[in-house]
Design an enzyme around this catalytic site. Sequence first.
Site, PDB file in Angstrom:
ATOM      1  N   LYS A 153      -6.846   8.981  -1.068  1.00  0.00           N
ATOM      2  CA  LYS A 153      -7.290   8.696  -2.224  1.00  0.00           C
ATOM      3  C   LYS A 153      -8.306   7.731  -2.438  1.00  0.00           C
ATOM      4  CE  LYS A 153      -4.333   7.954  -5.681  1.00  0.00           C
ATOM      5  NZ  LYS A 153      -4.765   6.608  -6.646  1.00  0.00           N
TER       6      LYS A 153
ATOM      7  N   ARG B  61      -2.514   0.289 -19.187  1.00  0.00           N
ATOM      8  CA  ARG B  61      -2.700  -0.553 -17.828  1.00  0.00           C
ATOM      9  C   ARG B  61      -3.559  -1.590 -18.207  1.00  0.00           C
ATOM     10  NH1 ARG B  61      -3.126   3.219 -12.714  1.00  0.00           N
ATOM     11  NH2 ARG B  61      -2.911   1.399 -11.923  1.00  0.00           N
TER      12      ARG B  61
ATOM     13  N   GLN C 198      -8.337  -3.398  -6.570  1.00  0.00           N
ATOM     14  CA  GLN C 198      -9.090  -2.747  -7.573  1.00  0.00           C
ATOM     15  C   GLN C 198     -10.020  -3.837  -8.238  1.00  0.00           C
ATOM     16  OE1 GLN C 198      -6.694  -0.772 -10.137  1.00  0.00           O
ATOM     17  NE2 GLN C 198      -6.461   0.978  -8.658  1.00  0.00           N
TER      18      GLN C 198
ATOM     19  N   ASP D  63       2.079   0.990  -2.708  1.00  0.00           N
ATOM     20  CA  ASP D  63       2.307   2.149  -3.379  1.00  0.00           C
ATOM     21  C   ASP D  63       3.464   2.829  -2.811  1.00  0.00           C
ATOM     22  OD1 ASP D  63       0.284   1.575  -5.173  1.00  0.00           O
ATOM     23  OD2 ASP D  63      -1.458   2.739  -3.912  1.00  0.00           O
TER      24      ASP D  63
ATOM     25  N   LYS E  32       1.507  -0.226 -12.750  1.00  0.00           N
ATOM     26  CA  LYS E  32       1.191   1.008 -12.311  1.00  0.00           C
ATOM     27  C   LYS E  32       1.103   2.150 -13.188  1.00  0.00           C
ATOM     28  CE  LYS E  32       0.266  -1.188  -8.345  1.00  0.00           C
ATOM     29  NZ  LYS E  32      -0.967  -1.468  -8.110  1.00  0.00           N
TER      30      LYS E  32
ATOM     31  N   ARG F 271       7.098   0.739 -12.277  1.00  0.00           N
ATOM     32  CA  ARG F 271       7.662   1.414 -11.012  1.00  0.00           C
ATOM     33  C   ARG F 271       8.870   0.744 -10.702  1.00  0.00           C
ATOM     34  NH1 ARG F 271       2.411   3.342  -7.778  1.00  0.00           N
ATOM     35  NH2 ARG F 271       2.106   5.065  -8.783  1.00  0.00           N
TER      36      ARG F 271
HETATM   37  O1  SPQ Z   1      -5.646   4.541  -8.901  1.00  0.00           O
HETATM   38  P1  SPQ Z   1      -4.174   3.853  -9.275  1.00  0.00           P
HETATM   39  O2  SPQ Z   1      -3.991   4.829 -10.371  1.00  0.00           O
HETATM   40  O3  SPQ Z   1      -4.279   2.450  -9.819  1.00  0.00           O
HETATM   41  O4  SPQ Z   1      -3.470   4.315  -8.447  1.00  0.00           O
HETATM   42  C1  SPQ Z   1      -2.470   3.707  -7.440  1.00  0.00           C
HETATM   43  C2  SPQ Z   1      -1.518   4.699  -6.683  1.00  0.00           C
HETATM   44  O5  SPQ Z   1      -0.406   4.495  -6.748  1.00  0.00           O
HETATM   45  O6  SPQ Z   1      -2.075   5.661  -6.260  1.00  0.00           O
HETATM   46  C3  SPQ Z   1      -1.628   2.588  -8.196  1.00  0.00           C
HETATM   47  F1  SPQ Z   1      -0.906   3.000  -9.009  1.00  0.00           F
HETATM   48  O7  SPQ Z   1      -2.951   3.130  -6.383  1.00  0.00           O
HETATM   49  C4  SPQ Z   1      -3.890   1.818  -6.445  1.00  0.00           C
HETATM   50  C5  SPQ Z   1      -3.251   0.738  -5.632  1.00  0.00           C
HETATM   51  O8  SPQ Z   1      -1.930   0.390  -5.865  1.00  0.00           O
HETATM   52  C6  SPQ Z   1      -5.024   2.142  -5.518  1.00  0.00           C
HETATM   53  C7  SPQ Z   1      -5.944   0.892  -5.296  1.00  0.00           C
HETATM   54  C8  SPQ Z   1      -7.347   1.122  -4.856  1.00  0.00           C
HETATM   55  O9  SPQ Z   1      -7.802   2.280  -4.330  1.00  0.00           O
HETATM   56  O10 SPQ Z   1      -8.135   0.111  -4.548  1.00  0.00           O
HETATM   57  C9  SPQ Z   1      -5.619  -0.104  -5.181  1.00  0.00           C
HETATM   58  C10 SPQ Z   1      -4.067  -0.779  -5.521  1.00  0.00           C
HETATM   59  O11 SPQ Z   1      -4.032  -1.143  -6.802  1.00  0.00           O
HETATM   60  P2  SPQ Z   1      -4.279  -2.678  -7.287  1.00  0.00           P
HETATM   61  O12 SPQ Z   1      -4.100  -2.510  -8.733  1.00  0.00           O
HETATM   62  O13 SPQ Z   1      -3.188  -3.466  -6.393  1.00  0.00           O
HETATM   63  O14 SPQ Z   1      -5.724  -3.038  -6.690  1.00  0.00           O
END
Ligand code: SPQ
Length: 438
Positions: free
Chosen positions: A32, A132, A179, A325, A352, A356
């Site tokens: 993803k 969020r 992110q 995750d 999240k 969670r």
């Molecule tokens: O995209 P989203 O909704 O934040 O999805 C999640 C998931 O469980 O699929 C988190 F809820 O994954 C994030 C992950 O936790 C995807 C991601 C990325 O692609 O950069 C980074 C992680 O989030 P973060 O907040 O730690 O940067």
Amino acid sequence: MNGRIGSGFLESLKIQANLKRLQGSLRIPGDKSISHRSVMFGAIAHGVTTVSNFLPGDDCLSTIACFRQLGVKIERNQKELRIYGNGFAGLTEPGEMLDVGNSGTTIRLMLGILAGRDFFAALQGDSSIARRPMTRVAKPLKEMGAFIDGRKGGGYTPIVIRGGHLKAINYQLPVASAQVKSSLIFAGLQANGTTTIIETEQTRDHTERMIRHFGGEIEKRGTVIAVKGGQELEARDVQVPGDISSAAFFLVAGAIVPNSEIILERVGLNPTRTGILDVMKKMGAQLEIFEAEDGGFEPYGDILVKTSELKGTVIEGEMIPRLIDEIPIIALLATQAEGTTIIKDAQELKVKETNRIDTVVNELSKLGAKIQATEDGMIIHGKTQLSGGRVSSHGDHRIGMMLSIAAFICDGDVFLDKSEAIDVSYPEFFDHLKKLQD
Ligand code: SPQ
């Protein structure tokens, strides 16, 4: 799986309990995080980017829809994409609100791209996205020169942005977040000067790898990242490896369902994502990893998992971002391990798709797990025979998949509410579950 029962919003999926075995092999769908980024990089590069094994989950489809609204031509045939990029300058003002659906990655990374564009855009998502936090990206992007506003001062959606001339900043990330890091990298690519980002812990590095794959430059020394502004990227072909976060559900299923042996093919093995493999091995899981010889810009390989005798462990510190995750499914694994498992330093779980920590603890407790929430994680005592019951994903795809796997080892049937959330990251999930039972 025995189909849906009930009707309307009370619809519930009955999942067969007490499975005798799971056998076979699966080709895990595309990652993803990498699928999102392939669309974004294709859109800001020059030329035609082709993507194979793209994940057609709801989240990634939201990213495609948003970039189409920004004027980018994107053709999709199932899991194949052609993206016609015209550089950052090719993006145009959207006529309507950009809808990111349930996807945190889409909104946070897109804000970094839009921060350098001199036009107005408004963004919103579903009720989960509305809860969020966006300040984590809005604050540094404003410091770089973007105008951002929204609910609670731009901290929550709906959010509006007018980008423009950005100046480079030095920024210490307050949380371990790929992110936020990626959003700042996208803004940094468009800024005057060199942007420096300091991570608290190493998080997934797909953005950094993809910049290089698309012909750009990014420097990395330990946890310090430097990205020069004014770079133009060139279109490339992207082969998306299987998503280790999706494979995780079958890794755990294979370890806890009796008489099981499962092969998961072409799973992404980027070391910033493989924490689950390290933890499962430490807990005694029988895993064999066959790394592919040529991983391109993202390594991948096949993984074999067999039913295993497990023991409790402690998961904390720099391990957390490498499996953030996977914590819901690791919690289920821990219910089947002898002794106590402690998960610490994982307060990010609270922001999240759901909180969670609470949803995992509440839903697994309904099935008889001995699990308690802590400020920054959870404590799980095993080994416990789980019982049947009615549970809910609460609209969180990873909770829905974890509970579906839990059902397999319950001594009574499980009824899962809001199972449709699983389409966010794994539309083929129930077909794959069934394939292993045939
Ligand atoms: O995209 P989203 O909704 O934040 O999805 C999640 C998931 O469980 O699929 C988190 F809820 O994954 C994030 C992950 O936790 C995807 C991601 C990325 O692609 O950069 C980074 C992680 O989030 P973060 O907040 O730690 O940067």
